[in-house]
Scaffold this motif. Sequence first.
Motif, PDB file in Angstrom:
ATOM      1  N   ALA A 183       0.820  -1.207   0.000  1.00 12.19           N
ATOM      2  CA  ALA A 183       0.000   0.000   0.000  1.00 12.19           C
ATOM      3  C   ALA A 183       0.856   1.261   0.000  1.00 12.19           C
ATOM      4  O   ALA A 183       0.357   2.359  -0.168  1.00 12.19           O
ATOM      5  CB  ALA A 183      -0.910  -0.008   1.217  1.00 12.19           C
ATOM      6  N   ARG A 184       2.156   1.084   0.200  1.00 11.18           N
ATOM      7  CA  ARG A 184       3.005   2.264   0.291  1.00 11.18           C
ATOM      8  C   ARG A 184       3.376   2.776  -1.094  1.00 11.18           C
ATOM      9  O   ARG A 184       3.655   2.013  -2.004  1.00 11.18           O
ATOM     10  CB  ARG A 184       4.288   1.905   1.043  1.00 11.18           C
ATOM     11  N   ALA A 185       3.393   4.081  -1.225  1.00 11.96           N
ATOM     12  CA  ALA A 185       3.756   4.668  -2.505  1.00 11.96           C
ATOM     13  C   ALA A 185       5.257   4.536  -2.716  1.00 11.96           C
ATOM     14  O   ALA A 185       6.029   4.465  -1.770  1.00 11.96           O
ATOM     15  CB  ALA A 185       3.344   6.138  -2.520  1.00 11.96           C
ATOM     16  N   GLY A 186       5.664   4.481  -3.963  1.00 15.07           N
ATOM     17  CA  GLY A 186       7.082   4.513  -4.286  1.00 15.07           C
ATOM     18  C   GLY A 186       7.481   5.937  -4.608  1.00 15.07           C
ATOM     19  O   GLY A 186       6.955   6.884  -4.042  1.00 15.07           O
ATOM     20  N   LEU A 187       8.416   6.082  -5.539  1.00 11.75           N
ATOM     21  CA  LEU A 187       8.784   7.428  -5.989  1.00 11.75           C
ATOM     22  C   LEU A 187       8.347   7.577  -7.441  1.00 11.75           C
ATOM     23  O   LEU A 187       8.538   6.675  -8.253  1.00 11.75           O
ATOM     24  CB  LEU A 187      10.295   7.615  -5.895  1.00 11.75           C
ATOM     25  N   LYS A 188       7.746   8.701  -7.745  1.00 14.80           N
ATOM     26  CA  LYS A 188       7.314   8.951  -9.119  1.00 14.80           C
ATOM     27  C   LYS A 188       7.970  10.232  -9.607  1.00 14.80           C
ATOM     28  O   LYS A 188       7.406  11.307  -9.493  1.00 14.80           O
ATOM     29  CB  LYS A 188       5.785   9.101  -9.178  1.00 14.80           C
ATOM     30  N   GLY A 189       9.161  10.090 -10.068  1.00 16.98           N
ATOM     31  CA  GLY A 189       9.847  11.240 -10.647  1.00 16.98           C
ATOM     32  C   GLY A 189      10.312  12.249  -9.614  1.00 16.98           C
ATOM     33  O   GLY A 189       9.955  13.419  -9.687  1.00 16.98           O
ATOM     34  N   ALA A 190      11.111  11.792  -8.649  1.00 15.22           N
ATOM     35  CA  ALA A 190      11.603  12.706  -7.620  1.00 15.22           C
ATOM     36  C   ALA A 190      12.889  13.385  -8.100  1.00 15.22           C
ATOM     37  O   ALA A 190      13.795  12.720  -8.590  1.00 15.22           O
ATOM     38  CB  ALA A 190      11.868  11.937  -6.330  1.00 15.22           C
ATOM     39  N   SER A 191      12.937  14.695  -7.978  1.00 13.28           N
ATOM     40  CA  SER A 191      14.144  15.447  -8.320  1.00 13.28           C
ATOM     41  C   SER A 191      14.393  16.496  -7.252  1.00 13.28           C
ATOM     42  O   SER A 191      13.471  17.209  -6.850  1.00 13.28           O
ATOM     43  CB  SER A 191      13.980  16.169  -9.667  1.00 13.28           C
ATOM     44  N   PHE A 192      15.620  16.539  -6.761  1.00 12.98           N
ATOM     45  CA  PHE A 192      15.997  17.623  -5.849  1.00 12.98           C
ATOM     46  C   PHE A 192      17.508  17.654  -5.738  1.00 12.98           C
ATOM     47  O   PHE A 192      18.194  16.721  -6.164  1.00 12.98           O
ATOM     48  CB  PHE A 192      15.365  17.444  -4.470  1.00 12.98           C
ATOM     49  N   THR A 193      18.029  18.726  -5.181  1.00 15.84           N
ATOM     50  CA  THR A 193      19.467  18.833  -4.946  1.00 15.84           C
ATOM     51  C   THR A 193      19.681  19.274  -3.513  1.00 15.84           C
ATOM     52  O   THR A 193      18.988  20.167  -3.019  1.00 15.84           O
ATOM     53  CB  THR A 193      20.095  19.874  -5.885  1.00 15.84           C
ATOM     54  N   LEU A 194      20.613  18.615  -2.845  1.00 17.19           N
ATOM     55  CA  LEU A 194      20.949  18.965  -1.466  1.00 17.19           C
ATOM     56  C   LEU A 194      22.383  19.495  -1.456  1.00 17.19           C
ATOM     57  O   LEU A 194      23.264  18.944  -2.119  1.00 17.19           O
ATOM     58  CB  LEU A 194      20.835  17.719  -0.584  1.00 17.19           C
ATOM     59  N   HIS A 195      22.587  20.584  -0.706  1.00 14.56           N
ATOM     60  CA  HIS A 195      23.925  21.191  -0.658  1.00 14.56           C
ATOM     61  C   HIS A 195      24.587  20.934   0.676  1.00 14.56           C
ATOM     62  O   HIS A 195      23.934  20.557   1.652  1.00 14.56           O
ATOM     63  CB  HIS A 195      23.820  22.701  -0.895  1.00 14.56           C
ATOM     64  N   GLU A 196      25.883  21.173   0.702  1.00 11.82           N
ATOM     65  CA  GLU A 196      26.611  21.086   1.969  1.00 11.82           C
ATOM     66  C   GLU A 196      26.074  22.137   2.925  1.00 11.82           C
ATOM     67  O   GLU A 196      25.749  23.250   2.514  1.00 11.82           O
ATOM     68  CB  GLU A 196      28.112  21.328   1.729  1.00 11.82           C
ATOM     69  N   GLY A 197      26.035  21.804   4.208  1.00  9.19           N
ATOM     70  CA  GLY A 197      25.588  22.765   5.202  1.00  9.19           C
ATOM     71  C   GLY A 197      24.120  23.116   5.081  1.00  9.19           C
ATOM     72  O   GLY A 197      23.718  24.240   5.376  1.00  9.19           O
ATOM     73  N   GLU A 198      23.342  22.160   4.641  1.00  2.00           N
ATOM     74  CA  GLU A 198      21.932  22.443   4.430  1.00  2.00           C
ATOM     75  C   GLU A 198      21.106  21.282   4.990  1.00  2.00           C
ATOM     76  O   GLU A 198      21.486  20.124   4.848  1.00  2.00           O
ATOM     77  CB  GLU A 198      21.681  22.575   2.922  1.00  2.00           C
ATOM     78  N   ILE A 199      19.991  21.610   5.609  1.00  3.13           N
ATOM     79  CA  ILE A 199      19.061  20.564   6.043  1.00  3.13           C
ATOM     80  C   ILE A 199      17.829  20.652   5.163  1.00  3.13           C
ATOM     81  O   ILE A 199      17.175  21.698   5.078  1.00  3.13           O
ATOM     82  CB  ILE A 199      18.664  20.715   7.529  1.00  3.13           C
ATOM     83  N   LEU A 200      17.571  19.553   4.464  1.00  7.05           N
ATOM     84  CA  LEU A 200      16.416  19.495   3.579  1.00  7.05           C
ATOM     85  C   LEU A 200      15.332  18.706   4.297  1.00  7.05           C
ATOM     86  O   LEU A 200      15.504  17.522   4.584  1.00  7.05           O
ATOM     87  CB  LEU A 200      16.831  18.811   2.275  1.00  7.05           C
ATOM     88  N   GLY A 201      14.243  19.376   4.623  1.00  7.12           N
ATOM     89  CA  GLY A 201      13.172  18.696   5.348  1.00  7.12           C
ATOM     90  C   GLY A 201      12.187  18.066   4.384  1.00  7.12           C
ATOM     91  O   GLY A 201      11.734  18.722   3.457  1.00  7.12           O
ATOM     92  N   ILE A 202      11.891  16.772   4.595  1.00  7.85           N
ATOM     93  CA  ILE A 202      10.890  16.107   3.781  1.00  7.85           C
ATOM     94  C   ILE A 202       9.666  15.920   4.663  1.00  7.85           C
ATOM     95  O   ILE A 202       9.634  15.035   5.527  1.00  7.85           O
ATOM     96  CB  ILE A 202      11.378  14.720   3.284  1.00  7.85           C
ATOM     97  N   ALA A 203       8.649  16.751   4.448  1.00  7.26           N
ATOM     98  CA  ALA A 203       7.427  16.652   5.255  1.00  7.26           C
ATOM     99  C   ALA A 203       6.456  15.721   4.562  1.00  7.26           C
ATOM    100  O   ALA A 203       6.544  15.510   3.356  1.00  7.26           O
ATOM    101  CB  ALA A 203       6.800  18.031   5.419  1.00  7.26           C
ATOM    102  N   GLY A 204       5.538  15.173   5.317  1.00  6.29           N
ATOM    103  CA  GLY A 204       4.538  14.301   4.721  1.00  6.29           C
ATOM    104  C   GLY A 204       4.163  13.171   5.659  1.00  6.29           C
ATOM    105  O   GLY A 204       4.901  12.872   6.595  1.00  6.29           O
ATOM    106  N   VAL A 205       3.000  12.588   5.382  1.00  7.67           N
ATOM    107  CA  VAL A 205       2.534  11.474   6.188  1.00  7.67           C
ATOM    108  C   VAL A 205       3.235  10.205   5.709  1.00  7.67           C
ATOM    109  O   VAL A 205       3.421  10.014   4.518  1.00  7.67           O
ATOM    110  CB  VAL A 205       1.003  11.326   6.055  1.00  7.67           C
ATOM    111  N   SER A 206       3.603   9.353   6.642  1.00  7.08           N
ATOM    112  CA  SER A 206       4.287   8.094   6.304  1.00  7.08           C
ATOM    113  C   SER A 206       3.544   7.325   5.240  1.00  7.08           C
ATOM    114  O   SER A 206       2.329   7.347   5.185  1.00  7.08           O
ATOM    115  CB  SER A 206       4.372   7.204   7.540  1.00  7.08           C
ATOM    116  N   GLY A 207       4.299   6.611   4.422  1.00 10.41           N
ATOM    117  CA  GLY A 207       3.669   5.771   3.411  1.00 10.41           C
ATOM    118  C   GLY A 207       3.486   6.473   2.089  1.00 10.41           C
ATOM    119  O   GLY A 207       2.868   5.958   1.183  1.00 10.41           O
TER     120      GLY A 207
END
Lengths: 505, 314
Positions: free
Chosen positions: A275-299
Amino acid sequence: MEKEIVLALRGLTKRFGPVTAADDINLTLHRGEVLALLGENGAGKTTLMNMLFGHYTPDAGHVEVSDFKGGMLRLPPGHPQAAIDAGIGMVHQHFTLAENLNVVDNILLGAEPLFAFRRDQKAAREKVRKLMEDTGLHVPMGARVGELSVGERQRVEILKALFRETRILVLDEPTAVLTPQEADGLFAALSAIVKRGLSVIFISHKMREVLSFSDRIAVLRHGVKVGEMATEDADRAAIARMMVGAETVQPERDSLVPGAPILAFEDVHLRGEGARAGLKGASFTLHEGEILGIAGVSGNGQTALAQIISGLAVPERGAVILNGTPVTAASPAAMIAAGVGRIPEDRHHDGVISAMSVAENMVLERLDDPEIQNRGFLNKPAMKANAERLSREYDVRGPGISARATLLSGGNIQKLILARVLDRAPKLILANQPTRGLDFGAAGEVGRRLLAARREGAGVILISEDLDEILQLADRILVMHSGQLIETDSRDRAAIGLLMAGQAA
Amino acid sequence: MMDILQIFLSESFWAASLRIATPLIFGVMGALLCERAGVLNLGIEGIFAAGAMAGWMAVWLGAPLWLGVGAAACAGAFFGALHATLTVPLGLSQHVSGLGITMLATSSSYFLYRTALPDVTSPPRITPFQPLDWPVVSDIPFIGPVFFGQTALTWLALFTVLAVWWLLARTPLGVALKAVGDNPDAVNAQGLSVYGLRFGAVMAGSALMAIGGAFLTMSAFDAFFFGMVNGRGWICIALVIFASWRPGRALFGAILFGMFDALQVRLQTEAGAVVPSQVFLMTPYVLSIIALVLVARKADYPRALLQPWFKGQR
């Protein structure tokens, strides 16, 4: 105006060996009142509720419930059925639903005589339908519980409790798994029922909910009731001080200029499991010294994301680039070698090997390090020194470094994992639900450690269901919903909540 | 090819299929009850032997046939209670306990038999259940001999399927039973007894298994032999998975196996000169393995199967 008392805990005390989990606790609950029970993990909230339900027999004290005629009735200790008969219902933090059964079966379970030749299916459904009407909590009746969303399951839990003429409802961290919107909906529905005379005891860590939903607040610390106040007189700082017993310092995020890109996802696809979703075209870039928050309900694809970064899953399409090198099909060992530190979601299951000692768990990711291992033999003195140093630096408390990891509390297991991961000074940290189930103090410690790593130049992916945590720690916020990531500049709870529910803001 | 068609058209083939399926139907219903409540009962092979022995012994000692069936059920319930004691409140490994029960029940049955009959060379016989003789319906061609020519125990087996299905689908007890095999915490939170439900299911299921064993000595044959269970219990364990824990499909699986076995005997006589008989002997097992592989991957396990539950722990 003082309303009639429906429940009174009188001097409840419970000792486990030398530990006093609840010490002479007195509480009263009035008709149509919402009492919030606050306290850190291990403060005695669960012990107290288990005594109320008769799951534990108190060493001293007793529970009284009103007998409807103005008098109070003393409940026999250690008798769950007596508590249920007295109209006390509980919604556990971990749902107690049978997933292979449908909604009606779950609600009726135990509420009808067990030995009957047949059940009047129609009458049963009618009763459940009427209850849904009355409470405004609607769930598809014939659906298997396993097919329902988390919010719907919670409604089933509450309906189950209310089905039995419940006068007193105990909610244990009811919003831990809900989106902000779902939580608001839940409180709205509950408020309506409370107006008709239901009394609620409400256990929570989340200050915001406690302040907006409760009438009265009681604070527990180390098994002692340290304070009780009307919600209108309460303020955040005062309550936090009471809970922790000291002034709390919230981790502060200082401004930093992010450095070079460290991790990039380019149109990554991965099929989900069950029942859990996978990834459908995820794109992002994370830099040094940066916290990237991924918000959302589990699953909603968090697991797939975490598995790819950990090297546990290979995307079907797209590229993952770490420090300029493609790592799309790298193994977990290659990811660790490339400088990825992983704080897994299920810390007991994936984070430690519980049958192994603390010292052994602390070197799990360094077994090829010549300092630890030489020609196939472990260097025990080096492991011991390493464990002693890390325990000190990261304040891992427990029965000692040669004790099995399973004997540590959740907060200390998390500190062990933090120590193991952060001591290697990783360039990329994957923190998946790092504070779930942790109390105030321990959660604050995790936040401070992540911010410190960020200051050292690490990039951090912070996956969390706790929006407050994301807002507090993250430099940038991505919202995850059914496998898709949407970046938002908004810092507004309601707007992010809408994105979490899959609606464009 | 014509010969196989001939076999499928003969009423004796279908009557034999149902007869061979009968002990499996009892066994698979018993195993299904246990597993629906979350307890795997690998004691089944031994409980079959105990039931076969107890039923036969009771009748041999002079009890009426139905009392023999009762004795078998009691023997099964006894070993079921032992298995439940070890696995439910004590939470021991269900595999280890079940295999232990199989060894214990099998050898104690043999022991009892040898002690009672120290120096017989050929096993003493009893008068077993006779094929029922129904008015009118027994004379219907084909249907008559296939269904109405069976013994009372075959009818009891079919009735058991109906009863188990009704229990699980239509009664509050059945709902509680399914719930305890799915999430014992749910049952406990509603004030029902997890231990009580599991104990009851394992004892009742084991009693059914033992009646399946009794069918062997009191209907299929008329005496007790060593090694007569011959893996039927293990087949039942496989059939439960094949059936995805559903009574109707379990009945279908048991009859399917009965058909393979009946076919195997007939193919031996047809083609025994060319192909070694062992090849035919193994066909039902090979076919059930294939069926299992095809079905079991998608099987919907009771979620709490094999999971011990302890009061006061979460």
